[in-house]
Design an enzyme around this catalytic site. Structure first.
Site, PDB file in Angstrom:
ATOM      1  CB  SER A   1     -18.097   8.622   7.247  1.00 59.50           C
ATOM      2  OG  SER A   1     -19.011   7.596   7.590  1.00 59.50           O
TER       3      SER A   1
ATOM      4  CG  ASP B   1      24.758 -13.009   3.672  1.00 59.17           C
ATOM      5  OD1 ASP B   1      25.824 -13.412   4.188  1.00 59.17           O
ATOM      6  OD2 ASP B   1      23.829 -12.507   4.346  1.00 59.17           O
TER       7      ASP B   1
ATOM      8  CB  SER C   1      22.468 -12.004  11.102  1.00 58.10           C
ATOM      9  OG  SER C   1      22.380 -12.019   9.694  1.00 58.10           O
TER      10      SER C   1
ATOM     11  CD  GLN D   1      32.366 -13.677  13.989  1.00 63.04           C
ATOM     12  OE1 GLN D   1      31.253 -13.916  13.533  1.00 63.04           O
ATOM     13  NE2 GLN D   1      33.253 -14.622  14.236  1.00 63.04           N
TER      14      GLN D   1
ATOM     15  CG  HIS E   1      -5.337  17.930  35.881  1.00 59.78           C
ATOM     16  ND1 HIS E   1      -4.516  16.875  36.182  1.00 59.78           N
ATOM     17  CD2 HIS E   1      -4.734  19.041  36.386  1.00 59.78           C
ATOM     18  CE1 HIS E   1      -3.472  17.306  36.862  1.00 59.78           C
ATOM     19  NE2 HIS E   1      -3.569  18.621  36.996  1.00 59.78           N
TER      20      HIS E   1
ATOM     21  NE  ARG F   1      -3.603   2.152   2.800  1.00 60.88           N
ATOM     22  CZ  ARG F   1      -4.818   2.217   2.285  1.00 60.88           C
ATOM     23  NH1 ARG F   1      -5.254   1.229   1.525  1.00 60.88           N
ATOM     24  NH2 ARG F   1      -5.603   3.264   2.479  1.00 60.88           N
TER      25      ARG F   1
ATOM     26  NE  ARG G   1      27.313 -12.546  14.870  1.00 59.18           N
ATOM     27  CZ  ARG G   1      27.210 -12.713  13.558  1.00 59.18           C
ATOM     28  NH1 ARG G   1      28.249 -13.040  12.845  1.00 59.18           N
ATOM     29  NH2 ARG G   1      26.050 -12.533  12.961  1.00 59.18           N
TER      30      ARG G   1
END
Length: 445
Positions: free
Chosen positions: A291, A88, A336, A243, A166, A15, A331
């Site tokens: 509406s 990767d 990740s 690491q 208030h 969207r 690690r």
């Protein structure tokens, strides 16, 4: 189903895709891969500058074009390699090596990713795209919002308004000043955000440059890492790491963004309330519907959308800032998958800023309603009158005004002036008190 805006699982890519397209160069999978390639290329160049191998200066520009002209097709090629490597960053390394072959640098291939662990790449690529997204997208957006708030503040700095504490009528204030409250709060937090460094980790498998040092013990690798991360990448290298990077600074940034969003939730709810009180009308577009059943309605939907997106962003920022600084020993892998989602709360925050900008542009001040509310609440100047009477050492002025204003009678100008006339004070003091009205009892602004 093929992926498109109508079939996307997340509304961010469905969207709201058109509103968020500008974020794709920072937070998409393509972006993450591109920034990894950038780090690998710049590291390769830095090693050449360290004279570990000969790199002709004429090749530097061509090397940088690899990430400067990086394409979706390049990223797809890396993803195909990842199916084989199941890693990767290794897939990125192989891509870079292949690109070097095309530049005639076959004898330099093993300097790609030399001595590194994948987190040296991830923990520089991630703060780099995060930094650039903050600087190029977020900071301009929040600056424009603050600018609009200041514009409203200046425009409405002489508009008196009944305050409510208030939920009850209270000492009058100035509409412009109430808007400037939010501008000041936001500016303070934006400054704090700008003061937090974009931290990175770069030091090998457990942060000690083990592989680098064993290969070239005479090189000061700590100094090299500082120069590469701080100067080349424009980040701040953390000296003592495991690491992975500590994530303390990025957690602080998440917390600061969360506070900014909290201020904006407060603002959204206040403006929503002012609209419901008829202090503001909203610009109407002829074909828009408020509406499906009630034709008269013009809903404050922009402020409601902003509030919803800010809440979603804060829930995720809360988890990110609480989780990322914690890692088992040297690690674990939980950071990740979490880091892949930093663009989600960022996107919801940007959506909110855009909704607020849109909503603020629709506001039309209904000054008559503000005037009427003040005129119908003369009791709020009781504070002023009792304070002046205290100055004159009049006996128990607070109690006298309390008896008047809590007697159940509607307090009007006539009621208040009748009370003043009944006080045993000088004519000049009565004149001073009668000059006080709900419209001018607004302090100094």
């Amino acid at each position: 189903m093929q992926l498109q805006s109508l079939t996307a699982i997340s509304p961010l890519d469905g969207r709201y895709r058109k509103q968020l397209e500008e974020l794709a160069p920072y937070f998409s999978e393509f972006a993450l891969i591109r920034y990894r390639v950038l780090v690998e290329i710049e590291y390769f160049i830095a090693l050449g500058e360290q004279k570990l191998f000969t790199l002709p200066k004429t090749q530097v520009g061509a090397l940088r074009k690899i990430y400067q002209e990086f394409t979706v097709e390049n990223a797809q090629l890396i993803k195909e390699t990842e199916k084989v490597t199941n890693h990767d960053v290794k897939a990125v390394e192989y891509f870079v090596k292949n690109e070097l072959k095309g530049l005639g640098l076959e004898d330099k291939l093993e300097w790609v990713h030399f001595g590194l662990t994948s987190q040296d790449v991830n923990n520089t690529a991630t703060p780099l795209f995060w930094k650039e997204a903050i600087e190029h997208v977020y900071m301009p957006a929040i600056a424009n919002l603050v600018l609009q708030l200041k514009k409203f503040g200046k425009q409405w700095i002489k508009i008196p308004m009944l305050a409510r504490t208030h939920g009850q009528p209270a000492s009058p204030t100035i509409l412009g000043k109430e808007i400037l409250v939010f501008a000041e709060r936001l500016e303070g937090q934006v400054k704090l955000l700008g003061d937090i460094p974009f931290a990175a980790k770069f030091g090998g498998a457990t942060g000690n440059f083990n592989a680098h040092h064993v290969a070239f013990p005479k090189i000061n690798w700590g100094k090299f890492g500082d120069k590469f991360v701080n100067n080349t990448l424009g980040l701040q290298r953390m000296k003592y790491t495991t690491q992975i990077e500590h994530y303390d600074n990025i957690a602080a940034q998440f917390d600061t963004l969360k506070r900014i969003n909290t201020i904006l939730i407060d603002f959204s709810r206040d403006i929503w309330q002012y609209i419901s009180m008829d202090y503001f009308k909203q610009k109407i577009k002829a074909n828009e519907v408020g509406s499906s059943a009630m034709p008269h309605k013009v809903n404050p939907i922009d402020f409601e959308n902003a509030e919803g997106n800010l809440g979603l962003a804060n829930a995720l920022f809360e988890h990110l800032s609480a989780k990322l600084p914690i890692s088992r020993l040297q690690r674990d892998l939980t950071d990740s998958t979490v880091l892949r989602n930093v663009g989600v709360p960022f996107s919801h925050s940007i959506l909110a800023l855009k909704s607020l900008a849109k909503g603020m542009d629709k506001l039309i001040l209904n000054e008559a309603k503000l005037h009427d509310d003040l005129e119908n609440n003369w009791a709020v100047i009781a504070e002023a009158i009792q304070t002046v009477l205290r100055r004159e050492n009049y006996p128990q002025p607070y109690e006298a005004l309390k008896a008047l204003t809590r007697g159940g009678e509607q307090i009007t100008q006539k009621t208040m002036h009748k009370f003043i006339d009944g006080l045993k004070i000088s004519a000049s003091l009565k004149k001073e008190l009668k000059a006080i009205t709900p419209h001018n009892y607004t302090g100094i602004w």
